[in-house]
Design a protein around this motif. Sequence first.
Motif, PDB file in Angstrom:
ATOM      1  N   ILE A  10     -24.641   7.022  -0.393  1.00 30.36           N
ATOM      2  CA  ILE A  10     -25.854   7.667   0.092  1.00 30.36           C
ATOM      3  C   ILE A  10     -26.535   6.819   1.172  1.00 30.36           C
ATOM      4  O   ILE A  10     -27.056   7.342   2.146  1.00 30.36           O
ATOM      5  CB  ILE A  10     -26.819   8.006  -1.073  1.00 30.36           C
ATOM      6  N   LEU A  13     -24.567   7.322   4.370  1.00 31.47           N
ATOM      7  CA  LEU A  13     -24.856   8.656   4.895  1.00 31.47           C
ATOM      8  C   LEU A  13     -26.226   8.663   5.569  1.00 31.47           C
ATOM      9  O   LEU A  13     -26.370   9.148   6.696  1.00 31.47           O
ATOM     10  CB  LEU A  13     -24.816   9.691   3.771  1.00 31.47           C
ATOM     11  N   ALA A  14     -27.208   8.106   4.902  1.00 33.80           N
ATOM     12  CA  ALA A  14     -28.559   8.052   5.459  1.00 33.80           C
ATOM     13  C   ALA A  14     -28.579   7.259   6.761  1.00 33.80           C
ATOM     14  O   ALA A  14     -29.189   7.685   7.743  1.00 33.80           O
ATOM     15  CB  ALA A  14     -29.527   7.447   4.437  1.00 33.80           C
ATOM     16  N   VAL A  24     -32.118  12.212   1.938  1.00 34.22           N
ATOM     17  CA  VAL A  24     -30.861  12.824   1.495  1.00 34.22           C
ATOM     18  C   VAL A  24     -31.076  13.490   0.140  1.00 34.22           C
ATOM     19  O   VAL A  24     -30.696  14.647  -0.065  1.00 34.22           O
ATOM     20  CB  VAL A  24     -29.729  11.774   1.419  1.00 34.22           C
ATOM     21  N   ARG A  25     -31.707  12.781  -0.780  1.00 33.68           N
ATOM     22  CA  ARG A  25     -31.955  13.338  -2.115  1.00 33.68           C
ATOM     23  C   ARG A  25     -32.831  14.594  -2.039  1.00 33.68           C
ATOM     24  O   ARG A  25     -32.602  15.579  -2.746  1.00 33.68           O
ATOM     25  CB  ARG A  25     -32.604  12.294  -3.021  1.00 33.68           C
ATOM     26  N   TYR A  27     -33.115  16.721   0.513  1.00 36.68           N
ATOM     27  CA  TYR A  27     -32.335  17.843   1.042  1.00 36.68           C
ATOM     28  C   TYR A  27     -31.328  18.354   0.024  1.00 36.68           C
ATOM     29  O   TYR A  27     -31.033  19.549  -0.014  1.00 36.68           O
ATOM     30  CB  TYR A  27     -31.665  17.474   2.362  1.00 36.68           C
ATOM     31  N   GLU A  28     -30.827  17.489  -0.822  1.00 38.41           N
ATOM     32  CA  GLU A  28     -29.959  17.946  -1.919  1.00 38.41           C
ATOM     33  C   GLU A  28     -30.772  18.772  -2.923  1.00 38.41           C
ATOM     34  O   GLU A  28     -30.352  19.847  -3.344  1.00 38.41           O
ATOM     35  CB  GLU A  28     -29.330  16.760  -2.652  1.00 38.41           C
ATOM     36  N   LEU A  33     -28.535  20.382   1.535  1.00 35.30           N
ATOM     37  CA  LEU A  33     -27.352  19.520   1.514  1.00 35.30           C
ATOM     38  C   LEU A  33     -26.661  19.733   0.177  1.00 35.30           C
ATOM     39  O   LEU A  33     -27.307  19.707  -0.871  1.00 35.30           O
ATOM     40  CB  LEU A  33     -27.783  18.055   1.682  1.00 35.30           C
ATOM     41  N   TYR A  46     -20.086  10.870  -0.379  1.00 34.31           N
ATOM     42  CA  TYR A  46     -20.141  11.928   0.622  1.00 34.31           C
ATOM     43  C   TYR A  46     -18.962  11.799   1.582  1.00 34.31           C
ATOM     44  O   TYR A  46     -18.458  10.714   1.811  1.00 34.31           O
ATOM     45  CB  TYR A  46     -21.438  11.827   1.432  1.00 34.31           C
ATOM     46  N   LEU A  54     -25.953  16.872   7.439  1.00 35.24           N
ATOM     47  CA  LEU A  54     -27.235  16.163   7.439  1.00 35.24           C
ATOM     48  C   LEU A  54     -27.719  15.910   8.864  1.00 35.24           C
ATOM     49  O   LEU A  54     -28.909  16.036   9.142  1.00 35.24           O
ATOM     50  CB  LEU A  54     -27.124  14.845   6.663  1.00 35.24           C
TER      51      LEU A  54
END
Length: 152
Positions: A10, A13-14, A24-25, A27-28, A33, A46, A54
């Motif tokens: 994560i 990805l961020a 990220v969390r 949007y999940e 996401l 990911y 994203l």
Amino acid sequence: MSAIGQAISIGELARRADCKPETVRYYERIGLLRDASRTEGGQRRYGEDAVRRLTFIRHARDFGFSVEAVRELLAMSDQPDMPCHQVDAIAKHHLEKVESRLQRLTVLREELQRMVAQCVGGKVGSCRIIEVISDHQLCISETAHGAARDLG
């Protein structure tokens, strides 16, 4: 070793999407996401599709699209063979909102410039800026009062 083609954390990805893991969390959580796969230890992993998605979300948000508009755009982007007239409609609607906001900001800027220009210094008790803020009837136009209210 490069993370391209590998499952990434994560944090990675961020970093690659120029945001924070909390983003990220979020949007999940709201469904923009897709949920990540997890390692046996429960860590999110990911792939490149998540990086692209994203990045798309972040860029659309940078353009000022609402979360719901981003959701619609993502759904359409998942169907590359569909006609893009719905995408055009979303973008045109957003452009209209941006143009309206710019008009209100222009009126607000002009009113603020006038207030600042009328200020001659001195004491707060006779400050023209305080007077105008205290009584919107002292504004040149009612539009300035409404613009300030709408933008705040």
